[in-house]
Design an enzyme around this catalytic site. Structure first.
Site: not given
Ligand code: GRF
Length: 200
Positions: A16, A91, A106, A149, A89, A108, A178
């Protein structure tokens, strides 16, 4: 009242870190919104953090998610501006996508369409980048549809990959992107949604 306040629901299955960055970004900017964190893993660290921060949270399983509509009903009862998948994770069934058009996003950890799809998550994505000897990687933030995705892209950002970078190093570079850009995108979509509603 909870149901009429603008709401962002974050669906997450893991640590998270993105969820927390988004929440602290909104706090820092003093943008008023209610968050909740929903997870398919009741032992997910993200739920522990939600508890510590006093953010409403719930966990669910496949049956309650898909057949009993527990999450769908929870979302419908709130003034949802955005549903953010941050390390979620599964769908989303069609009924979720249809109920919240253009409100589910989302992130990715690759430059889609490269290295996306079922089973492409976490370190596996970065291992694929290193194996392919790519010299860039990055993030994709996109709307969610019924395929993994797959929905329309909102933002991509890149980072340079050096030949000697390990998958862990790539992961770190991507995570920096991110944490920088995901909160900004969530903020701008949230403000747009809130604005649209006051206009109509
Ligand atoms: C991230 O790398 C995001 O791109 C992917 O899942 C990961 C989540 O990481 N969808 P976190 O739990 O927010 O650290």
């Amino acid at each position: 009242m909870e149901s009429s306040s603008p709401h962002i629901a974050i669906l997450a299955s893991g640590t998270g870190s993105n969820a927390l960055k988004i929440i602290s970004h909104f706090n820092h900017k003093k943008i008023k919104v209610n968050f909740s964190i929903l997870s398919n893993r009741k032992e997910a660290p993200v739920l522990e953090k939600a508890k510590e921060l006093g953010i409403p949270y719930m966990s669910f399983n496949k049956q309650t998610f898909i057949e009993e509509n527990v999450v769908l009903d929870y979302l419908k009862e709130r003034n949802i501006k955005l549903i953010v998948l941050a390390g979620f994770l599964w769908l989303l069934p069609k009924k979720y996508v249809d109920t919240f058009p253009k409100k589910i996003i989302n992130i990715h950890p690759s430059l889609l369409p490269k290295y996306g799809g079922k089973g492409m998550y976490g370190i596996k994505v970065h291992e694929a980048v290193v194996r392919a000897k790519d010299n860039i990687s990055g993030i994709t933030i996109h709307y969610v549809d019924e395929a993994y995705d797959h929905g329309q892209h909102i933002l991509q950002k890149t980072c340079v990959i050096h030949p000697k970078d390990s998958p862990e190093v790539v992961a770190k570079k991507v995570q920096i992107l991110e944490h920088k850009y995901f909160p900004q995108v969530v903020e701008s979509l949230f403000l747009r949604e809130s604005h649209n509603q006051t206009e109509t």
